[in-house]
Design a protein around this motif. Structure first.
Motif, PDB file in Angstrom:
ATOM      1  N   VAL A   1       0.805  -1.225   0.000  1.00 47.91           N
ATOM      2  CA  VAL A   1       0.000   0.000   0.000  1.00 47.91           C
ATOM      3  C   VAL A   1       0.835   1.269   0.000  1.00 47.91           C
ATOM      4  CG1 VAL A   1      -2.047  -1.023   1.021  1.00 47.91           C
ATOM      5  CG2 VAL A   1      -0.232  -0.167   2.519  1.00 47.91           C
ATOM      6  N   ASN A   2       2.163   1.124   0.211  1.00 48.51           N
ATOM      7  CA  ASN A   2       3.036   2.299   0.207  1.00 48.51           C
ATOM      8  C   ASN A   2       2.547   3.347   1.204  1.00 48.51           C
ATOM      9  OD1 ASN A   2       5.256   3.770  -0.609  1.00 48.51           O
ATOM     10  ND2 ASN A   2       4.247   4.657  -2.398  1.00 48.51           N
ATOM     11  N   GLY A   3       2.161   2.862   2.398  1.00 42.16           N
ATOM     12  CA  GLY A   3       1.600   3.727   3.436  1.00 42.16           C
ATOM     13  C   GLY A   3       0.093   3.638   3.428  1.00 42.16           C
ATOM     14  N   VAL A   4      -0.483   2.906   4.392  1.00 38.89           N
ATOM     15  CA  VAL A   4      -1.917   2.620   4.339  1.00 38.89           C
ATOM     16  C   VAL A   4      -2.768   3.872   4.522  1.00 38.89           C
ATOM     17  CG1 VAL A   4      -2.156   2.055   6.803  1.00 38.89           C
ATOM     18  CG2 VAL A   4      -3.694   0.989   5.118  1.00 38.89           C
ATOM     19  N   ARG A   5      -2.318   4.818   5.318  1.00 39.09           N
ATOM     20  CA  ARG A   5      -3.115   6.034   5.503  1.00 39.09           C
ATOM     21  C   ARG A   5      -3.185   6.841   4.212  1.00 39.09           C
ATOM     22  NH1 ARG A   5       0.049   8.207  10.629  1.00 39.09           N
ATOM     23  NH2 ARG A   5       1.649   6.932   9.590  1.00 39.09           N
ATOM     24  N   ALA A   6      -2.068   6.928   3.508  1.00 39.64           N
ATOM     25  CA  ALA A   6      -2.068   7.630   2.225  1.00 39.64           C
ATOM     26  C   ALA A   6      -2.939   6.897   1.214  1.00 39.64           C
ATOM     27  CB  ALA A   6      -0.643   7.760   1.699  1.00 39.64           C
ATOM     28  N   ALA A   7      -2.883   5.559   1.233  1.00 33.42           N
ATOM     29  CA  ALA A   7      -3.693   4.779   0.302  1.00 33.42           C
ATOM     30  C   ALA A   7      -5.183   5.026   0.523  1.00 33.42           C
ATOM     31  CB  ALA A   7      -3.374   3.292   0.452  1.00 33.42           C
ATOM     32  N   PHE A   8      -5.608   5.103   1.774  1.00 28.08           N
ATOM     33  CA  PHE A   8      -7.019   5.378   2.054  1.00 28.08           C
ATOM     34  C   PHE A   8      -7.409   6.785   1.614  1.00 28.08           C
ATOM     35  CE2 PHE A   8      -7.595   1.437   4.183  1.00 28.08           C
ATOM     36  CZ  PHE A   8      -8.964   1.285   4.369  1.00 28.08           C
ATOM     37  N   ARG A   9      -6.531   7.728   1.782  1.00 26.44           N
ATOM     38  CA  ARG A   9      -6.838   9.100   1.323  1.00 26.44           C
ATOM     39  C   ARG A   9      -7.035   9.144  -0.191  1.00 26.44           C
ATOM     40  NH1 ARG A   9      -2.784  10.555   5.147  1.00 26.44           N
ATOM     41  NH2 ARG A   9      -1.220  10.787   3.481  1.00 26.44           N
TER      42      ARG A   9
ATOM     43  N   LEU B   1      -1.331  -6.922   3.606  1.00 25.79           N
ATOM     44  CA  LEU B   1      -0.750  -5.624   3.269  1.00 25.79           C
ATOM     45  C   LEU B   1       0.748  -5.616   3.536  1.00 25.79           C
ATOM     46  CD1 LEU B   1      -3.355  -3.214   4.947  1.00 25.79           C
ATOM     47  CD2 LEU B   1      -3.404  -4.172   2.630  1.00 25.79           C
ATOM     48  N   GLN B   2       1.462  -4.852   2.722  1.00 27.57           N
ATOM     49  CA  GLN B   2       2.874  -4.601   2.957  1.00 27.57           C
ATOM     50  C   GLN B   2       3.127  -3.090   2.925  1.00 27.57           C
ATOM     51  OE1 GLN B   2       2.282  -6.661  -0.196  1.00 27.57           O
ATOM     52  NE2 GLN B   2       1.535  -8.094   1.366  1.00 27.57           N
ATOM     53  N   GLU B   3       4.231  -2.696   3.524  1.00 21.36           N
ATOM     54  CA  GLU B   3       4.561  -1.275   3.700  1.00 21.36           C
ATOM     55  C   GLU B   3       3.386  -0.517   4.331  1.00 21.36           C
ATOM     56  OE1 GLU B   3       7.580   1.124   1.630  1.00 21.36           O
ATOM     57  OE2 GLU B   3       6.943  -0.044  -0.126  1.00 21.36           O
ATOM     58  N   VAL B   4       2.910  -1.036   5.448  1.00 25.49           N
ATOM     59  CA  VAL B   4       1.777  -0.442   6.148  1.00 25.49           C
ATOM     60  C   VAL B   4       2.142   0.937   6.693  1.00 25.49           C
ATOM     61  CG1 VAL B   4       0.237  -0.709   8.132  1.00 25.49           C
ATOM     62  CG2 VAL B   4       0.792  -2.683   6.703  1.00 25.49           C
ATOM     63  N   ARG B   5       3.296   1.025   7.362  1.00 22.41           N
ATOM     64  CA  ARG B   5       3.826   2.278   7.903  1.00 22.41           C
ATOM     65  C   ARG B   5       2.773   3.025   8.733  1.00 22.41           C
ATOM     66  NH1 ARG B   5       6.149   3.244   2.499  1.00 22.41           N
ATOM     67  NH2 ARG B   5       5.012   5.185   2.374  1.00 22.41           N
ATOM     68  N   ALA B   6       2.223   2.332   9.723  1.00 23.16           N
ATOM     69  CA  ALA B   6       1.200   2.919  10.579  1.00 23.16           C
ATOM     70  C   ALA B   6       1.180   2.178  11.906  1.00 23.16           C
ATOM     71  CB  ALA B   6      -0.168   2.847   9.906  1.00 23.16           C
TER      72      ALA B   6
ATOM     73  N   ARG C   1       8.783   2.693   8.618  1.00 20.59           N
ATOM     74  CA  ARG C   1       9.266   1.847   7.534  1.00 20.59           C
ATOM     75  C   ARG C   1       8.541   0.505   7.556  1.00 20.59           C
ATOM     76  NH1 ARG C   1      15.667   1.481   7.206  1.00 20.59           N
ATOM     77  NH2 ARG C   1      15.015   0.363   5.323  1.00 20.59           N
ATOM     78  N   ALA C   2       8.480  -0.139   6.381  1.00 20.60           N
ATOM     79  CA  ALA C   2       7.970  -1.510   6.240  1.00 20.60           C
ATOM     80  C   ALA C   2       6.624  -1.685   6.958  1.00 20.60           C
ATOM     81  CB  ALA C   2       9.016  -2.515   6.732  1.00 20.60           C
ATOM     82  N   GLY C   3       6.467  -2.798   7.659  1.00 16.67           N
ATOM     83  CA  GLY C   3       5.208  -3.131   8.322  1.00 16.67           C
ATOM     84  C   GLY C   3       4.336  -4.005   7.446  1.00 16.67           C
ATOM     85  N   VAL C   4       3.891  -5.137   7.998  1.00 16.97           N
ATOM     86  CA  VAL C   4       2.968  -6.025   7.288  1.00 16.97           C
ATOM     87  C   VAL C   4       1.737  -6.257   8.154  1.00 16.97           C
ATOM     88  CG1 VAL C   4       4.621  -7.213   5.802  1.00 16.97           C
ATOM     89  CG2 VAL C   4       4.291  -8.019   8.152  1.00 16.97           C
ATOM     90  N   ALA C   5       0.618  -6.523   7.500  1.00 14.57           N
ATOM     91  CA  ALA C   5      -0.633  -6.767   8.223  1.00 14.57           C
ATOM     92  C   ALA C   5      -1.460  -7.796   7.462  1.00 14.57           C
ATOM     93  CB  ALA C   5      -1.430  -5.476   8.388  1.00 14.57           C
ATOM     94  N   ILE C   6      -2.316  -8.487   8.198  1.00 15.94           N
ATOM     95  CA  ILE C   6      -3.321  -9.371   7.608  1.00 15.94           C
ATOM     96  C   ILE C   6      -4.655  -9.022   8.248  1.00 15.94           C
ATOM     97  CG2 ILE C   6      -4.140 -11.741   7.360  1.00 15.94           C
ATOM     98  CD1 ILE C   6      -1.249 -12.662   7.319  1.00 15.94           C
TER      99      ILE C   6
END
Length: 285
Positions: free
Chosen positions: A12-20, A37-42, A67-72
């Motif tokens: 997502v290259n930054g999940v907050r930015a992706a949602f915006r 998700l990858q590159e969560v950065r949150a 940096r980085a960060g993964v989620a399911i």
């Protein structure tokens, strides 16, 4: 979720930015059961706020903030989960934080493990590439352990390697760059080679095959792409000058259950909410 499972993966290259930029609207109509998700950065709190109560969240943030960060995320709770690649030594273990998250579910009454993987991008002749080699080595060891422990396993995410010339539009210009180095590609030759057989990698190295399945290549056949990442430079997206570096890598038994595979390529450059597109696969019970 018991009779079929729709699994999506996206960096997502930054999940907050992706949602915006519109990720939420895509998710509402995606029909996804499990989202890696990858590159969560949150932080955990950001994920809870963005996804709401209907999603169960597992998150492994990077020890280096931002940096980085993964989620399911899943519609039903996982029955178990694990983080990190345990075969790495103390220093290398730090470099796996925020990069490997395993979650267990059920598909038609059978256990299934989904892994969100964010492999290092690497950089030739630097410590970043050394970290990538260590990660790929540890991934291979874990793949064998997972395959021995569970019949149905999917490792999904941003592997940061284009395996074959079909996977990169401009492959000739990238043979000496991280992401398409012969040594990197040889790992994938072994990952997808027949289990137990001696596999000769594209770099000339030899090693045993792991027997896993590249869902994207099996489904698409011998065609260019379909690409999942495009540089923000120039007209890469508009010209479809991309890389296929986002995979669903699955055990043979799960490979036989694939009902559909697709890359959700954005309609246009200005509708993108990440530089990666979601890769979505339906698995039947």
């Amino acid at each position: 979720m018991a009779d079929s499972l729709r699994v999506a993966s996206v960096n997502v290259n930054g999940v907050r930015a992706a949602f915006r930029k519109g990720m939420g609207a895509w998710l509402e109509t995606s029909g996804v059961d499990v989202l890696a998700l990858q590159e969560v950065r949150a932080d955990d709190s950001h994920l809870a706020e963005l996804f709401g109560e209907e999603w169960h969240v597992l998150h492994d943030p990077c020890e280096i903030k931002g940096r980085a960060g993964v989620a399911i995320l899943s519609r039903v709770p996982a029955t178990g989960h694990r983080t990190g690649l345990g075969t790495l030594d103390a220093q290398e273990r730090i470099q796996s934080s925020g990069r490997w998250l395993e979650a267990d579910f059920e598909l038609g009454g059978t256990p299934i493990t989904v892994v969100s993987n964010y492999t290092h991008s690497g950089e030739v002749d630097t410590p970043r590439q050394e970290a990538k080699w260590a990660f790929l080595d540890a991934m291979g060891e874990r793949m064998t352990e997972l395959a021995d422990a569970c019949e149905l396993v999917a490792i999904v995410g941003d592997f940061n390697v284009g395996h074959r010339e079909l996977d990169i539009k401009n492959w000739k210009g990238n043979v000496k760059r991280a992401g398409f180095l012969p040594r990197e590609r040889a790992y994938f030759d072994r990952f997808f080679g027949a289990r137990g057989e001696t596999i000769v990698g594209v770099d000339g190295s030899e090693g045993p095959g792991f027997g896993w399945v590249d869902v994207g290549r099996r489904w698409a056949g011998e065609v260019d792409g379909p690409y999942s990442w495009w540089s923000n430079r120039g007209q890469a997206f508009d010209n479809d000058t991309g890389w296929r570096i986002d995979y669903h890598v699955v055990t043979p038994a799960l490979g036989e259950r694939v009902a559909d595979y697709r890359v959700h390529r954005y309609p246009s450059y200005d509708t993108r909410w990440s530089d990666h597109a979601p890769v979505v696969v339906d698995y039947r019970a």
